[in-house]
Scaffold this motif. Sequence first.
Motif, PDB file in Angstrom:
ATOM      1  N   ALA A  48      -2.084  -0.105  -3.885  1.00  0.00           N
ATOM      2  CA  ALA A  48      -3.276  -0.768  -4.399  1.00  0.00           C
ATOM      3  C   ALA A  48      -3.882  -1.687  -3.340  1.00  0.00           C
ATOM      4  N   ALA A  49      -3.029  -2.404  -2.611  1.00  0.00           N
ATOM      5  CA  ALA A  49      -3.524  -3.292  -1.558  1.00  0.00           C
ATOM      6  C   ALA A  49      -4.181  -2.501  -0.422  1.00  0.00           C
ATOM      7  N   ALA A 108       5.022  15.331  -9.156  1.00  0.00           N
ATOM      8  CA  ALA A 108       3.945  14.348  -9.299  1.00  0.00           C
ATOM      9  C   ALA A 108       4.135  13.176  -8.340  1.00  0.00           C
ATOM     10  N   LEU A 109       5.381  12.751  -8.112  1.00  0.00           N
ATOM     11  CA  LEU A 109       5.636  11.672  -7.150  1.00  0.00           C
ATOM     12  C   LEU A 109       5.255  12.097  -5.729  1.00  0.00           C
ATOM     13  N   VAL A 110       5.504  13.357  -5.398  1.00  0.00           N
ATOM     14  CA  VAL A 110       5.098  13.865  -4.089  1.00  0.00           C
ATOM     15  C   VAL A 110       3.575  13.852  -3.973  1.00  0.00           C
ATOM     16  N   GLY A 114       0.770  11.324  -1.376  1.00  0.00           N
ATOM     17  CA  GLY A 114      -0.340  11.708  -0.510  1.00  0.00           C
ATOM     18  C   GLY A 114      -1.693  11.214  -0.962  1.00  0.00           C
ATOM     19  N   ALA A 115      -1.754  10.387  -2.001  1.00  0.00           N
ATOM     20  CA  ALA A 115      -3.041   9.911  -2.512  1.00  0.00           C
ATOM     21  C   ALA A 115      -3.750   9.058  -1.476  1.00  0.00           C
ATOM     22  N   GLY A 124      -2.237  10.778  -9.778  1.00  0.00           N
ATOM     23  CA  GLY A 124      -0.821  10.999  -9.491  1.00  0.00           C
ATOM     24  C   GLY A 124       0.077  10.216 -10.427  1.00  0.00           C
ATOM     25  N   TRP A 125      -0.265   8.947 -10.676  1.00  0.00           N
ATOM     26  CA  TRP A 125       0.578   8.132 -11.550  1.00  0.00           C
ATOM     27  C   TRP A 125       0.519   8.624 -12.993  1.00  0.00           C
ATOM     28  N   CYS A 126      -0.633   9.096 -13.433  1.00  0.00           N
ATOM     29  CA  CYS A 126      -0.734   9.647 -14.792  1.00  0.00           C
ATOM     30  C   CYS A 126       0.139  10.893 -14.927  1.00  0.00           C
ATOM     31  N   LEU A 127       0.184  11.727 -13.904  1.00  0.00           N
ATOM     32  CA  LEU A 127       1.040  12.914 -13.946  1.00  0.00           C
ATOM     33  C   LEU A 127       2.515  12.528 -13.939  1.00  0.00           C
ATOM     34  N   VAL A 128       2.871  11.486 -13.191  1.00  0.00           N
ATOM     35  CA  VAL A 128       4.256  10.993 -13.220  1.00  0.00           C
ATOM     36  C   VAL A 128       4.620  10.564 -14.637  1.00  0.00           C
TER      37      VAL A 128
END
Length: 416
Positions: A48-49, A108-110, A114-115, A124-128
């Motif tokens: 996020a940063a 999903a973590l992979v 790469g985001a 990606g986080w929603c898929l996790v």
Amino acid sequence: MSRPAAPEALTEPTERAGRGWTAALSLANGAIWVGWYGPLQILLALQAAELAPPGTAKESVLAWVTGAGAVVSMVANPLFGALSDRTASRFGRRSPWILAGVLGGAGALVLLAGAGTVAGMALGWCLVQLTLNAAFAAITAAVPDRVPYGQRGAVGGWLGAAQILGVVAGTGLATVAGGVIAGYLACAGFTVLGALPYVLLHRDPALPAGRRPALRLRALLAGFRISPRRHPDLAWAWLTRFLINLGNALALLYLLYYLRDVLHRPDPDGGVLVLTAVNAVTLLGTVVVAGFWSDRTGRRQPFVLGAGVIMTVATGLLAGWQTWPGALCAAALLGVGFGVFTSVDFALMTQVLPAAADRGKDLGVINIANALPQVAAPVLAAPIVQHLGGYRVLYGVAAGIGLLGALLVRRIRGVA
């Protein structure tokens, strides 16, 4: 003429769960928490940063991403719980979803590693959350499937111990792996490997094809509504869990930023790891003992109430004693309280379930009380930190919410 015996998957268990089964299920549970808390404690905050657009606060980006993931979690947990209730695979109702969930979660973590944009990070986080909640719903439902009432506090304690060890392991992997990408890859690998022993070595009771409920969308969605009027104990237990978890989520959401911006720690990432380790030590000292003790006494409410009060005191320390020693004491007390709460509250919840045939779905609805605070916490925390008094007010609010949740456990009538 006597009725045919109900299939094993739909009866209340009477034989005690073995140590090997408990250990394998606990390891699988801990592996899922590695996949969740490596990102939540360290990696998402760092991303996020890095990815926050100019003029946008990193706190707001983190709140948006974690909030979106929590919304997905709220839907996914009861949905996959209901699907596992209806699964008639020869491998059982739960194991196929555990395996599919951890494999999907690792992928999903992979993808998340790469985001390169905030939108990609959120996707990606929603898929996790979607995939790991499929596995978590099945793991949670396996306990009332296989463990009798009088052993559920102890098994809940071992699952709670695995949970906090997963939080520590995830935080450790995210800290020492050598960067955001390496941290995500390490968490993905651990998540898969930790779940394999349960899936490969232990039999999951199968639901005969003739007993599988019809998979109709309207009926499936209608089943997610559990009437508080018909099941008041379940409603009060849900509200207790929600409020205590909301107080805890408010305390932990901005921990990295609290150490960096308020306490001015030179190594805030390492500080989070130290606090997590302190929390883990005290939690591990209480979580299994509290579960066994609750089983022996046959009582749940006094343990949940006491745990909530201890957690309230700990969060109050973060509001009133804003120093590194204060943070260490708060982490230790949070561990004591959450250890007791984790094992005993889980046992209490399994004792207010309406029907054996819907354990996965009902526990999924109950687990919304874990996910919904992840949505509510950012909504409450971001404006408090930025506009309404900062971290002192944030932790005061968290303490009050947690205390209210602890007091409401007394409204449950069917469980002592």
